[in-house]
Design a protein around this motif. Structure first.
Motif, PDB file in Angstrom:
ATOM      1  N   GLY A  10     -12.216 -11.846  32.456  1.00 29.45           N
ATOM      2  CA  GLY A  10     -13.232 -11.478  33.437  1.00 29.45           C
ATOM      3  C   GLY A  10     -12.905 -10.241  34.227  1.00 29.45           C
ATOM      4  O   GLY A  10     -13.603  -9.924  35.208  1.00 29.45           O
ATOM      5  N   VAL A  47      -9.693  -8.544  38.689  1.00 26.86           N
ATOM      6  CA  VAL A  47     -10.620  -9.663  38.792  1.00 26.86           C
ATOM      7  C   VAL A  47     -10.214 -10.491  40.006  1.00 26.86           C
ATOM      8  O   VAL A  47      -9.018 -10.648  40.284  1.00 26.86           O
ATOM      9  CB  VAL A  47     -10.603 -10.524  37.499  1.00 26.86           C
ATOM     10  CG1 VAL A  47      -9.213 -11.064  37.205  1.00 26.86           C
ATOM     11  CG2 VAL A  47     -11.617 -11.656  37.580  1.00 26.86           C
ATOM     12  N   ASP A  48     -11.200 -10.977  40.739  1.00 26.54           N
ATOM     13  CA  ASP A  48     -10.888 -11.840  41.875  1.00 26.54           C
ATOM     14  C   ASP A  48     -10.409 -13.191  41.350  1.00 26.54           C
ATOM     15  O   ASP A  48     -10.899 -13.691  40.333  1.00 26.54           O
ATOM     16  CB  ASP A  48     -12.132 -12.032  42.746  1.00 26.54           C
ATOM     17  CG  ASP A  48     -11.792 -12.080  44.227  1.00 26.54           C
ATOM     18  OD1 ASP A  48     -10.647 -12.485  44.547  1.00 26.54           O
ATOM     19  OD2 ASP A  48     -12.635 -11.705  45.057  1.00 26.54           O
ATOM     20  N   ASP A 102     -10.779 -16.223  42.086  1.00 20.81           N
ATOM     21  CA  ASP A 102     -11.699 -17.341  41.880  1.00 20.81           C
ATOM     22  C   ASP A 102     -12.745 -17.056  40.796  1.00 20.81           C
ATOM     23  O   ASP A 102     -13.621 -17.878  40.554  1.00 20.81           O
ATOM     24  CB  ASP A 102     -12.384 -17.727  43.192  1.00 20.81           C
ATOM     25  CG  ASP A 102     -13.180 -16.592  43.812  1.00 20.81           C
ATOM     26  OD1 ASP A 102     -13.251 -15.507  43.196  1.00 20.81           O
ATOM     27  OD2 ASP A 102     -13.722 -16.785  44.914  1.00 20.81           O
ATOM     28  N   ARG A 103     -12.632 -15.905  40.126  1.00 21.93           N
ATOM     29  CA  ARG A 103     -13.567 -15.565  39.058  1.00 21.93           C
ATOM     30  C   ARG A 103     -12.855 -15.358  37.715  1.00 21.93           C
ATOM     31  O   ARG A 103     -13.458 -14.871  36.757  1.00 21.93           O
ATOM     32  CB  ARG A 103     -14.360 -14.303  39.427  1.00 21.93           C
ATOM     33  CG  ARG A 103     -15.143 -14.454  40.727  1.00 21.93           C
ATOM     34  CD  ARG A 103     -16.095 -13.290  40.956  1.00 21.93           C
ATOM     35  NE  ARG A 103     -17.212 -13.332  40.024  1.00 21.93           N
ATOM     36  CZ  ARG A 103     -18.298 -14.082  40.166  1.00 21.93           C
ATOM     37  NH1 ARG A 103     -18.411 -14.889  41.214  1.00 21.93           N
ATOM     38  NH2 ARG A 103     -19.262 -14.038  39.281  1.00 21.93           N
ATOM     39  N   LEU A 124     -11.658 -16.001  34.151  1.00 21.57           N
ATOM     40  CA  LEU A 124     -12.185 -16.789  33.046  1.00 21.57           C
ATOM     41  C   LEU A 124     -11.041 -17.298  32.179  1.00 21.57           C
ATOM     42  O   LEU A 124      -9.984 -16.688  32.110  1.00 21.57           O
ATOM     43  CB  LEU A 124     -13.128 -15.948  32.191  1.00 21.57           C
ATOM     44  CG  LEU A 124     -14.305 -15.276  32.905  1.00 21.57           C
ATOM     45  CD1 LEU A 124     -15.150 -14.498  31.898  1.00 21.57           C
ATOM     46  CD2 LEU A 124     -15.156 -16.293  33.648  1.00 21.57           C
ATOM     47  N   ARG A 136     -11.706 -23.293  32.607  1.00 22.94           N
ATOM     48  CA  ARG A 136     -13.129 -23.456  32.949  1.00 22.94           C
ATOM     49  C   ARG A 136     -13.914 -24.160  31.831  1.00 22.94           C
ATOM     50  O   ARG A 136     -15.010 -24.653  32.060  1.00 22.94           O
ATOM     51  CB  ARG A 136     -13.772 -22.093  33.217  1.00 22.94           C
ATOM     52  CG  ARG A 136     -13.288 -21.408  34.487  1.00 22.94           C
ATOM     53  CD  ARG A 136     -14.004 -20.071  34.682  1.00 22.94           C
ATOM     54  NE  ARG A 136     -13.589 -19.395  35.888  1.00 22.94           N
ATOM     55  CZ  ARG A 136     -14.228 -19.448  37.061  1.00 22.94           C
ATOM     56  NH1 ARG A 136     -15.331 -20.175  37.166  1.00 22.94           N
ATOM     57  NH2 ARG A 136     -13.781 -18.778  38.100  1.00 22.94           N
ATOM     58  N   LEU A 142     -21.798 -10.362  33.623  1.00 20.90           N
ATOM     59  CA  LEU A 142     -21.062 -11.181  34.592  1.00 20.90           C
ATOM     60  C   LEU A 142     -21.540 -10.947  36.017  1.00 20.90           C
ATOM     61  O   LEU A 142     -21.423 -11.826  36.878  1.00 20.90           O
ATOM     62  CB  LEU A 142     -19.558 -10.867  34.499  1.00 20.90           C
ATOM     63  CG  LEU A 142     -18.822 -11.400  33.262  1.00 20.90           C
ATOM     64  CD1 LEU A 142     -17.415 -10.830  33.208  1.00 20.90           C
ATOM     65  CD2 LEU A 142     -18.793 -12.921  33.264  1.00 20.90           C
ATOM     66  N   ARG A 143     -22.083  -9.774  36.276  1.00 18.93           N
ATOM     67  CA  ARG A 143     -22.556  -9.443  37.627  1.00 18.93           C
ATOM     68  C   ARG A 143     -23.944 -10.008  37.918  1.00 18.93           C
ATOM     69  O   ARG A 143     -24.385  -9.989  39.073  1.00 18.93           O
ATOM     70  CB  ARG A 143     -22.602  -7.918  37.804  1.00 18.93           C
ATOM     71  CG  ARG A 143     -21.232  -7.248  37.900  1.00 18.93           C
ATOM     72  CD  ARG A 143     -21.424  -5.748  37.950  1.00 18.93           C
ATOM     73  NE  ARG A 143     -20.160  -5.029  38.092  1.00 18.93           N
ATOM     74  CZ  ARG A 143     -20.052  -3.711  37.962  1.00 18.93           C
ATOM     75  NH1 ARG A 143     -21.119  -2.985  37.663  1.00 18.93           N
ATOM     76  NH2 ARG A 143     -18.876  -3.129  38.104  1.00 18.93           N
ATOM     77  N   ASP A 197     -24.346 -16.447  37.455  1.00 19.90           N
ATOM     78  CA  ASP A 197     -23.082 -16.683  38.145  1.00 19.90           C
ATOM     79  C   ASP A 197     -22.481 -18.028  37.717  1.00 19.90           C
ATOM     80  O   ASP A 197     -23.125 -19.074  37.842  1.00 19.90           O
ATOM     81  CB  ASP A 197     -23.304 -16.673  39.658  1.00 19.90           C
ATOM     82  CG  ASP A 197     -21.995 -16.745  40.427  1.00 19.90           C
ATOM     83  OD1 ASP A 197     -21.020 -16.135  39.979  1.00 19.90           O
ATOM     84  OD2 ASP A 197     -21.966 -17.417  41.469  1.00 19.90           O
ATOM     85  N   GLY A 198     -21.287 -17.990  37.181  1.00 15.35           N
ATOM     86  CA  GLY A 198     -20.613 -19.209  36.742  1.00 15.35           C
ATOM     87  C   GLY A 198     -21.011 -19.701  35.367  1.00 15.35           C
ATOM     88  O   GLY A 198     -20.460 -20.703  34.888  1.00 15.35           O
TER      89      GLY A 198
END
Length: 369
Positions: free
Chosen positions: A100, A165-166, A168-169, A171, A175, A239-240, A245-246
């Motif tokens: 991600g 990548v943050d 919490d995001r 991949l 997940r 992804l944006r 989202d998610g």
């Protein structure tokens, strides 16, 4: 200084040619520089403003390094060097999108037996164009002349990319869950893997890369240099999208090791996927080379991508929306299977790869005609 240059040139290193190569590539490289790139062109180190990371909760830097492999031998054989750069960018940038990460900047390295300015410039211009297409700044590089180690017309290329990548995001397998859907994204050809086998098949059949390939309407060399399909620019935009989202849980870049092994790397332990071969038809170039080898397509699944360059693993309820977004972005894709965690025997499955204790994958059925 002039005498020193002449002595160095007599040893096989022409610094003037290197300087000329830099001038030829300069404009293409600078075109990848946004306001985040500082210090101009030609410094000892590239500078990239990391201020955008300040807006993240916990920014994680992602990095990947790779080369193009023996595909460069075909470029050298037909003296065509303007696509190798895209292959290099695809190999590294499309690796970090798997977690991600959005690419920030890249550097390249070219080792050659002799600097031919126009050749080096063609390689770097290809890198720069692919960097621009994926939103990556080309912040530096190096061209090294190695006479005596490499032949006058031989070279090799490598590169490294850094992205962010943050936390919490991120991949990945963590997940992925039972019922997730696998979306296959089409490849443009061999990309940059399995070329040792490609070259062996070509040699065993007495084919010259300059020979016309009747099946493809161009020379064998040109066909086999078809550049790697780039995915990162489109996938970053997907992804944006707020409505997705998610929705995407993992990506898998299909490179060395083939189809099943690369998908297995991003699945959690105990999960499994069966990919239906009947849902796609491998590109003609795979079929022709397989026939020349006297083999079956199934025999090549652990070496070539057979037309699948990337997998996306997505939430089942949003699979159609993700697939539609891919098509809007110009990515040809199809639903290829789903993730299951039901207990079963894994005989015949590929389980994990490259040190990753991942899930299990196998291909079933026959390829579409």
């Amino acid at each position: 200084m002039a005498e020193e240059r002449d002595l160095y040139a007599s040893a096989g290193v022409d610094t003037r040619a290197g300087d000329h190569a830099v001038e030829l590539m300069k404009k293409a490289v600078q075109a990848t520089h946004g306001p985040e790139v500082l210090g101009g062109f030609g410094g000892f180190a590239g500078l990239f403003d990391g201020s955008k990371l300040l807006g993240m909760r916990k920014p994680l830097l992602a990095t990947s390094t790779d080369g193009v492999g023996t595909k460069v031998a075909i470029a050298q054989a037909i003296d065509k060097h303007d696509t190798i750069g895209q292959d290099l960018v695809g190999m590294v940038v499309d690796d970090i999108i798997v977690v991600g990460a959005e690419p920030l900047f890249m550097t390249d390295y070219i080792a050659c037996g002799r600097v031919v300015p126009e050749r080096i410039a063609a390689i770097v211009e290809g890198i720069a164009k692919a960097c621009a297409a994926t939103g990556t700044a080309l912040t530096g590089g190096e061209t090294a002349e190695h006479p005596g180690l490499l032949g006058p017309d031989e070279y090799d290329v490598a590169g490294a990319v850094t992205g962010v990548v943050d936390a919490d995001r991120v991949l990945g397998a963590e997940r992925v869950k039972d019922g997730d859907v696998i979306i296959s994204l089409a490849a443009s050809g061999f990309h940059s893997n399995g070329y040792s086998l490609v070259r062996r098949i070509i040699a065993n059949n007495g084919i010259n890369y300059a020979d016309q390939a009747e099946d493809f309407g161009r020379s064998w060399g040109e066909q086999l240099l078809e550049p790697t399909r780039l995915y990162t620019g489109e996938l970053v935009r997907i992804l944006r999208r707020p409505e997705l989202d998610g929705a995407i849980h993992a990506f898998s870049h299909v490179t060395g090791g083939g189809i099943a092994a690369n998908l297995a790397r991003v699945l959690p332990q105990g999960s499994w996927v069966e990919l239906d071969r009947g849902l796609w038809s491998p590109l003609p170039v795979f079929r022709v080379l397989t026939d020349l080898a006297g083999a079956r397509l199934e025999d090549m699944e652990g070496t070539w991508n057979l037309g699948v360059g990337m997998f996306a693993i997505v939430a089942a309820e949003q699979a159609d929306a993700v697939l539609a977004a891919c098509k809007e972005e110009g990515l040809d894709g199809w639903i290829a299977g789903k993730v299951s965690t039901a207990a079963r025997d894994f005989e015949g499955f590929e389980q994990g790869a490259k040190g990753v204790d991942g899930g299990a994958v196998r291909l079933v059925g026959s390829y579409a005609e």
